[in-house]
Design a protein around this motif. Structure first.
Motif, PDB file in Angstrom:
ATOM      1  N   LEU A 106     135.925  36.604  28.391  1.00  0.00           N
ATOM      2  CA  LEU A 106     134.901  35.684  27.903  1.00  0.00           C
ATOM      3  C   LEU A 106     134.614  34.663  28.990  1.00  0.00           C
ATOM      4  O   LEU A 106     135.530  34.253  29.709  1.00  0.00           O
ATOM      5  N   ASP A 107     133.368  34.232  29.092  1.00  0.00           N
ATOM      6  CA  ASP A 107     133.063  33.187  30.069  1.00  0.00           C
ATOM      7  C   ASP A 107     133.580  31.843  29.563  1.00  0.00           C
ATOM      8  O   ASP A 107     134.203  31.769  28.491  1.00  0.00           O
ATOM      9  N   ALA A 108     133.333  30.797  30.309  1.00  0.00           N
ATOM     10  CA  ALA A 108     133.862  29.473  29.963  1.00  0.00           C
ATOM     11  C   ALA A 108     133.310  28.957  28.631  1.00  0.00           C
ATOM     12  O   ALA A 108     133.879  28.052  28.027  1.00  0.00           O
ATOM     13  N   ASN A 109     132.200  29.539  28.156  1.00  0.00           N
ATOM     14  CA  ASN A 109     131.622  29.153  26.861  1.00  0.00           C
ATOM     15  C   ASN A 109     131.949  30.171  25.772  1.00  0.00           C
ATOM     16  O   ASN A 109     131.332  30.190  24.719  1.00  0.00           O
ATOM     17  N   GLN A 110     132.900  31.032  26.037  1.00  0.00           N
ATOM     18  CA  GLN A 110     133.383  32.061  25.119  1.00  0.00           C
ATOM     19  C   GLN A 110     132.338  33.118  24.760  1.00  0.00           C
ATOM     20  O   GLN A 110     132.359  33.688  23.676  1.00  0.00           O
ATOM     21  N   ASN A 111     131.450  33.412  25.709  1.00  0.00           N
ATOM     22  CA  ASN A 111     130.532  34.536  25.551  1.00  0.00           C
ATOM     23  C   ASN A 111     131.158  35.750  26.242  1.00  0.00           C
ATOM     24  O   ASN A 111     131.751  35.619  27.315  1.00  0.00           O
ATOM     25  N   LEU A 112     131.014  36.916  25.642  1.00  0.00           N
ATOM     26  CA  LEU A 112     131.569  38.137  26.211  1.00  0.00           C
ATOM     27  C   LEU A 112     130.883  38.449  27.540  1.00  0.00           C
ATOM     28  O   LEU A 112     129.664  38.547  27.601  1.00  0.00           O
ATOM     29  N   VAL A 113     131.691  38.589  28.615  1.00  0.00           N
ATOM     30  CA  VAL A 113     131.127  38.978  29.906  1.00  0.00           C
ATOM     31  C   VAL A 113     131.646  40.331  30.380  1.00  0.00           C
ATOM     32  O   VAL A 113     131.051  40.960  31.241  1.00  0.00           O
ATOM     33  N   TYR A 114     132.783  40.789  29.802  1.00  0.00           N
ATOM     34  CA  TYR A 114     133.311  42.094  30.207  1.00  0.00           C
ATOM     35  C   TYR A 114     134.190  42.642  29.092  1.00  0.00           C
ATOM     36  O   TYR A 114     134.960  41.908  28.482  1.00  0.00           O
TER      37      TYR A 114
END
Length: 137
Positions: A106-114
């Motif tokens: 998750l990115d720093a904003n808790q969005n899925l990136v991988y």
């Protein structure tokens, strides 16, 4: 490697925003054991993770405490002698039976990136983590 928990994550993220690696595994998964051994052996990879990410090792079938994550509460779902944690099902794209090991970044904003099901070789992981950490440093 420095590991955290879901409950620590909220506090840590208030201090410093970093991407999050969630590693879902089970005790019966042979690939999970080999992978953890290889991962901890790779000093460069451990340094990248410790310096640039929060890392959560999550035992999907043995973790029984309730977990608060993303404003929701997740519970352990017993099923005879075993069971699975609701959060493992929520994080997995395969809702009926997650594939292990499962890596979620998750990115720093808790969005899925991988999202990666199955073995994640150290060289491939290093490359992916360097790409992701470059976006935040």
């Amino acid at each position: 490697m420095r590991e955290g928990t879901f409950s620590e994550l909220e506090t840590l993220r208030n201090n410093q925003k970093k991407p999050v690696i969630i590693h879902l595994y089970t005790g019966w998964c042979a690939i999970c054991k080999i992978e953890s051994f290889n991962l901890n052996k790779d000093k460069e990879l451990v340094t990248i993770i410790n310096d640039h990410f929060y890392f959560i090792n999550f035992e999907a079938e043995k973790t029984k405490e309730k977990i608060h994550f993303e404003g929701k509460e997740f519970h352990y779902l017993p099923n005879g002698n075993s069971g699975i944690h609701e959060l493992a099902l929520a994080l997995s794209k395969n809702k009926s039976q997650p594939v292990y090991p499962l890596w979620i970044i998750l990115d720093a904003n808790q969005n899925l990136v991988y999202y990666h099901e199955g073995e994640f070789k150290p060289e491939k992981m290093k490359k992916k983590l360097e790409e992701i950490s470059a976006l935040y440093n």
